[in-house]
Scaffold this motif. Structure first.
Motif, PDB file in Angstrom:
ATOM      1  N   THR A 194       6.996   3.522  14.452  1.00  0.00           N
ATOM      2  CA  THR A 194       5.720   2.823  14.519  1.00  0.00           C
ATOM      3  C   THR A 194       5.006   2.882  13.177  1.00  0.00           C
ATOM      4  N   PHE A 195       4.210   1.856  12.909  1.00  0.00           N
ATOM      5  CA  PHE A 195       3.425   1.761  11.683  1.00  0.00           C
ATOM      6  C   PHE A 195       1.949   1.669  12.033  1.00  0.00           C
ATOM      7  N   LYS A 196       1.122   2.248  11.169  1.00  0.00           N
ATOM      8  CA  LYS A 196      -0.318   2.131  11.338  1.00  0.00           C
ATOM      9  C   LYS A 196      -0.986   2.266   9.980  1.00  0.00           C
ATOM     10  N   VAL A 197      -2.066   1.519   9.774  1.00  0.00           N
ATOM     11  CA  VAL A 197      -2.814   1.595   8.524  1.00  0.00           C
ATOM     12  C   VAL A 197      -4.023   2.501   8.706  1.00  0.00           C
ATOM     13  N   GLU A 198      -4.229   3.408   7.754  1.00  0.00           N
ATOM     14  CA  GLU A 198      -5.387   4.294   7.786  1.00  0.00           C
ATOM     15  C   GLU A 198      -6.058   4.313   6.421  1.00  0.00           C
ATOM     16  N   SER A 199      -7.341   4.596   6.407  1.00  0.00           N
ATOM     17  CA  SER A 199      -8.097   4.676   5.162  1.00  0.00           C
ATOM     18  C   SER A 199      -8.202   6.083   4.589  1.00  0.00           C
ATOM     19  N   PRO A 200      -8.444   7.118   5.414  1.00  0.00           N
ATOM     20  CA  PRO A 200      -8.622   8.461   4.846  1.00  0.00           C
ATOM     21  C   PRO A 200      -7.358   8.969   4.153  1.00  0.00           C
ATOM     22  N   ASP A 201      -7.553   9.714   3.079  1.00  0.00           N
ATOM     23  CA  ASP A 201      -6.413  10.328   2.394  1.00  0.00           C
ATOM     24  C   ASP A 201      -5.769  11.375   3.299  1.00  0.00           C
ATOM     25  N   PRO A 202      -4.441  11.520   3.224  1.00  0.00           N
ATOM     26  CA  PRO A 202      -3.751  12.552   4.021  1.00  0.00           C
ATOM     27  C   PRO A 202      -3.956  13.938   3.414  1.00  0.00           C
ATOM     28  N   LEU A 203      -4.990  14.622   3.850  1.00  0.00           N
ATOM     29  CA  LEU A 203      -5.337  15.931   3.293  1.00  0.00           C
ATOM     30  C   LEU A 203      -4.438  17.042   3.809  1.00  0.00           C
ATOM     31  N   ASP A 204      -3.614  16.707   4.825  1.00  0.00           N
ATOM     32  CA  ASP A 204      -2.679  17.687   5.385  1.00  0.00           C
ATOM     33  C   ASP A 204      -1.277  17.525   4.803  1.00  0.00           C
ATOM     34  N   GLY A 205      -1.184  16.907   3.622  1.00  0.00           N
ATOM     35  CA  GLY A 205       0.120  16.659   3.012  1.00  0.00           C
ATOM     36  C   GLY A 205       0.906  17.932   2.752  1.00  0.00           C
ATOM     37  N   TYR A 206       2.214  17.817   2.881  1.00  0.00           N
ATOM     38  CA  TYR A 206       3.137  18.943   2.686  1.00  0.00           C
ATOM     39  C   TYR A 206       4.031  18.693   1.475  1.00  0.00           C
ATOM     40  N   ILE A 207       4.622  17.487   1.387  1.00  0.00           N
ATOM     41  CA  ILE A 207       5.491  17.131   0.271  1.00  0.00           C
ATOM     42  C   ILE A 207       5.022  15.792  -0.289  1.00  0.00           C
ATOM     43  N   PHE A 208       4.925  15.717  -1.623  1.00  0.00           N
ATOM     44  CA  PHE A 208       4.391  14.538  -2.294  1.00  0.00           C
ATOM     45  C   PHE A 208       5.446  13.992  -3.260  1.00  0.00           C
ATOM     46  N   LEU A 209       5.645  12.677  -3.252  1.00  0.00           N
ATOM     47  CA  LEU A 209       6.581  12.057  -4.197  1.00  0.00           C
ATOM     48  C   LEU A 209       5.796  11.274  -5.234  1.00  0.00           C
ATOM     49  N   TYR A 210       6.006  11.646  -6.496  1.00  0.00           N
ATOM     50  CA  TYR A 210       5.435  10.945  -7.647  1.00  0.00           C
ATOM     51  C   TYR A 210       6.591  10.426  -8.506  1.00  0.00           C
ATOM     52  N   GLU A 211       6.349   9.327  -9.210  1.00  0.00           N
ATOM     53  CA  GLU A 211       7.351   8.885 -10.183  1.00  0.00           C
ATOM     54  C   GLU A 211       6.677   8.154 -11.336  1.00  0.00           C
ATOM     55  N   LYS A 212       7.426   7.989 -12.409  1.00  0.00           N
ATOM     56  CA  LYS A 212       6.880   7.374 -13.609  1.00  0.00           C
ATOM     57  C   LYS A 212       6.626   5.885 -13.443  1.00  0.00           C
ATOM     58  N   SER A 213       7.331   5.238 -12.508  1.00  0.00           N
ATOM     59  CA  SER A 213       7.095   3.815 -12.247  1.00  0.00           C
ATOM     60  C   SER A 213       5.723   3.656 -11.599  1.00  0.00           C
ATOM     61  N   PRO A 214       4.843   2.811 -12.162  1.00  0.00           N
ATOM     62  CA  PRO A 214       3.499   2.650 -11.578  1.00  0.00           C
ATOM     63  C   PRO A 214       3.559   2.093 -10.164  1.00  0.00           C
ATOM     64  N   LEU A 215       2.522   2.374  -9.413  1.00  0.00           N
ATOM     65  CA  LEU A 215       2.403   1.872  -8.051  1.00  0.00           C
ATOM     66  C   LEU A 215       2.139   0.382  -8.083  1.00  0.00           C
ATOM     67  N   LYS A 216       2.883  -0.395  -7.291  1.00  0.00           N
ATOM     68  CA  LYS A 216       2.684  -1.834  -7.182  1.00  0.00           C
ATOM     69  C   LYS A 216       2.518  -2.185  -5.714  1.00  0.00           C
ATOM     70  N   VAL A 217       1.422  -2.852  -5.400  1.00  0.00           N
ATOM     71  CA  VAL A 217       1.183  -3.324  -4.045  1.00  0.00           C
ATOM     72  C   VAL A 217       0.857  -4.799  -4.109  1.00  0.00           C
ATOM     73  N   GLN A 218       1.648  -5.602  -3.421  1.00  0.00           N
ATOM     74  CA  GLN A 218       1.447  -7.051  -3.426  1.00  0.00           C
ATOM     75  C   GLN A 218       0.606  -7.452  -2.214  1.00  0.00           C
ATOM     76  N   ILE A 219      -0.542  -8.020  -2.486  1.00  0.00           N
ATOM     77  CA  ILE A 219      -1.455  -8.424  -1.412  1.00  0.00           C
ATOM     78  C   ILE A 219      -1.576  -9.927  -1.394  1.00  0.00           C
ATOM     79  N   GLY A 220      -1.340 -10.510  -0.229  1.00  0.00           N
ATOM     80  CA  GLY A 220      -1.482 -11.952  -0.056  1.00  0.00           C
ATOM     81  C   GLY A 220      -2.949 -12.339  -0.028  1.00  0.00           C
ATOM     82  N   ARG A 221      -3.246 -13.525  -0.478  1.00  0.00           N
ATOM     83  CA  ARG A 221      -4.634 -14.028  -0.518  1.00  0.00           C
ATOM     84  C   ARG A 221      -4.889 -15.026   0.598  1.00  0.00           C
TER      85      ARG A 221
END
Length: 334
Positions: free
Chosen positions: A307-334
């Motif tokens: 299942t998928f769901k969209v939330e606004s609050p940051d996940p403050l209970d995070g356990y493992i985080f993935l970072y990478e050198k490639s910048p974040l890209k999010v494509q939003i339709g208009r």
């Protein structure tokens, strides 16, 4: 909400009643398919380098599989890891499975093949019991050439004596896979992943070479700060949420997920961008539930098994985080 419904060229749209996310699976990788219906690095050359954003993959959870499902979505959120999979950098059981998943994104997948492959190295991964996602991730990196190539890094400790403030250097460690950070659980303490990664402190007992002081047979307390000396392409950060007791009791302190971690190598600043977070719900390491939060710039796509769901609050209970050198890209339709 995500604002306007995403267009046919976008990744997904939202249902205003329940905020579930509907993903256009054909668009998530943005490649033309070969005659066999599969993505081919050979056919597309440099196109593999410029992968579109990852929009989550659904997996079945039949036998306490959530820890596997969350780990797989974490890995697939990385451009570098998906690139290596499509370019056949590695032919291990994990990469073969994930290549199949990428080539069939609409299907709700079962993670049994991954559990079987990981079970070759740690038999309990084959079973139906809940396991630690970090332990699974370590095993996957250890035996996958693709993951090892992009995730490995080197570190060294700087140690300060609590008695005389003498500073000494520990033995360099090569080929680490996950940067394990200590949470400050004191009242009023503010934890964020950038600060934790840049100044990863812990306490240790050792004999001081200057003052020679020994409070106990193991020496005197030192503060050890871990520094990354050789950076990876993909930086995996875990926070020490569980005690070393048999039950692995959870530390519930909030950790703010920094959007960027800045680390230095050879005097140059390097920027790592947050792609995803594994969350753990529950009180101990042997129980509870795992899910993955995908960073969508101001919103989080929560991938919870199938299942998928969209939330606004940051996940403050995070356990493992993935970072990478490639910048974040999010494509939003208009």
């Amino acid at each position: 909400t995500l604002g306007p419904e995403w267009s046919s060229k976008g990744e997904f749209s939202t249902d205003q009643d329940n905020m579930d996310l509907h993903v256009n699976r054909e668009s998530t990788l943005g490649h033309e398919r070969s005659s066999k219906g599969e993505f081919s690095a050979e056919n597309h050359g440099q196109n593999v380098v410029d992968l579109p954003p990852f929009s989550g993959q659904k997996f079945e959870n039949k036998r306490n599989d959530c820890y596997v499902n969350a780990t797989l979505n974490l890995l697939l959120s990385s451009n570098e890891i998906r690139k290596g999979i499509l370019e056949s950098v590695c032919h291990c059981g994990l990469c073969k499975y994930l290549r199949k998943v990428i080539n069939d994104p609409k299907t709700v997948q079962t993670p049994g093949d991954v559990k079987t492959w990981a079970g070759r190295f740690k038999p309990y991964f084959r079973g139906s019991g809940q396991q630690d996602a970090e332990e699974l991730l370590l095993e996957l990196i250890k035996y996958c050439k693709n993951l090892k190539q992009v995730c490995s890094f080197d570190t060294v400790d700087m140690r300060v004596c609590s008695n005389c403030n003498n500073t000494s250097t520990g033995t360099p460690v090569e080929g680490k896979k996950i940067l394990s950070c200590h949470i400050d659980s004191r009242d009023g303490a503010y934890n964020n992943t950038n600060d934790l990664a840049r100044r990863n402190e812990s306490s240790m007992m050792m004999r001081c070479s200057l003052c020679k002081m020994n409070d106990a047979k193991d020496g005197v307390e030192h503060t050890a700060t871990e520094f990354v000396t050789k950076l990876p392409q993909v930086l995996l950060v875990s926070v020490n949420r569980f005690t070393n007791s048999l039950q692995g009791v959870k530390l519930g302190t909030n950790v703010n997920p920094s959007s960027i971690i800045v680390l230095e190598e050879d005097g140059q600043e390097n920027f790592f961008y947050l792609k995803s977070v594994i969350q753990h719900l529950g009180l101990t390491i042997n129980a509870g539930h795992y899910k993955t939060a995908l960073n969508m710039e101001g919103r989080w796509l929560i991938v919870n098994d199938s299942t998928f769901k969209v939330e606004s609050p940051d996940p403050l209970d995070g356990y493992i985080f993935l970072y990478e050198k490639s910048p974040l890209k999010v494509q939003i339709g208009r």
